[in-house]
Each structure stands twice: as C-alpha cells, then as structure tokens.
Design a protein around this motif. Structure first.
Motif, short mmCIF file in Angstrom:
data_model
loop_
_atom_site.label_atom_id
_atom_site.label_comp_id
_atom_site.label_asym_id
_atom_site.label_seq_id
_atom_site.Cartn_x
_atom_site.Cartn_y
_atom_site.Cartn_z
N UNK A 169 -38.68 -34.10 23.41
CA UNK A 169 -39.13 -34.74 22.16
C UNK A 169 -38.70 -33.90 20.96
N UNK A 170 -37.96 -34.48 20.04
CA UNK A 170 -37.53 -33.74 18.85
C UNK A 170 -38.70 -33.15 18.08
N UNK A 171 -39.82 -33.85 18.02
CA UNK A 171 -40.97 -33.33 17.27
C UNK A 171 -41.51 -32.06 17.90
N UNK A 201 -52.19 -25.37 8.59
CA UNK A 201 -52.04 -26.76 8.98
C UNK A 201 -51.26 -27.54 7.93
N UNK A 202 -51.58 -27.34 6.67
CA UNK A 202 -50.87 -28.05 5.60
C UNK A 202 -49.37 -27.75 5.62
N UNK A 240 -43.91 -29.54 6.69
CA UNK A 240 -42.60 -29.25 7.28
C UNK A 240 -42.20 -30.29 8.32
N UNK A 241 -43.14 -30.77 9.10
CA UNK A 241 -42.82 -31.72 10.16
C UNK A 241 -42.58 -33.13 9.66
N UNK A 264 -52.78 -37.27 9.65
CA UNK A 264 -51.70 -36.33 9.97
C UNK A 264 -52.25 -35.10 10.69
N UNK A 265 -53.49 -34.72 10.39
CA UNK A 265 -54.10 -33.60 11.13
C UNK A 265 -54.24 -33.96 12.60
N UNK A 266 -54.70 -35.16 12.87
CA UNK A 266 -54.85 -35.61 14.26
C UNK A 266 -53.49 -35.69 14.95
N UNK A 267 -52.51 -36.16 14.22
CA UNK A 267 -51.14 -36.24 14.75
C UNK A 267 -50.62 -34.85 15.12
#
Length: 74
Positions: free
Chosen positions: A22-24, A42-43, A48-49, A58-61
């Motif tokens: 997975x690229x991520x 986290x921020x 960056x991602x 996005x935190x859950x992600x």
C-alpha cells in the motif's frame, strides 16, 4: 528490523523482506523514518500524508494506517 530508504523503500525483518504494497503505508513509514528518535505530531502526519488539516475523520484514518503498518511490520 532493517530499513533501506535510498532508492525504493525496503524493509527486512532479519529473515525475509516485508512487503508493504500500500503506497500510504510506505509513505507513512518513510515519514516516520525521516524523523528518527523524534515524536511526530498527529497534525504533521495528517498534513504530510493527505495535505489536509487534522479532523476527527483524518485522525481516525491515520490511526487505521498506523494499525495497518504495525500489523505489517509484526
């Protein structure tokens, strides 16, 4: 665990190469490896991602991606 970051990212667990398809996950690991022995906010990871600000979604992600990375690395 050994990490090769010059050229293509490679991960070796001492016995065999770990496949991060997975690229991520590769991008997350690269971000973490580029900041050794430092806590990464986290921020910063979210920005960056995904080039977004940190929201509950996005935190859950990010938590899910970290969980997947940990599982892949053993």
């Amino acid at each position: 665990m050994e990490f090769a970051v010059l050229g293509a990212l490679r991960v070796h667990d001492g016995t065999e190469e770990v496949q991060l398809t997975a690229p991520s996950l590769r991008r997350l690991l690269t971000l973490l490896l580029s900041r050794p022995s430092r806590r990464v906010a986290l921020d910063v990871l979210v920005r960056e991602l995904w080039e977004e600000t940190a929201t509950p979604r996005t935190r859950r992600r990010l938590q899910l991606q970290i969980h997947r990375l940990r599982r892949a690395l053993g």
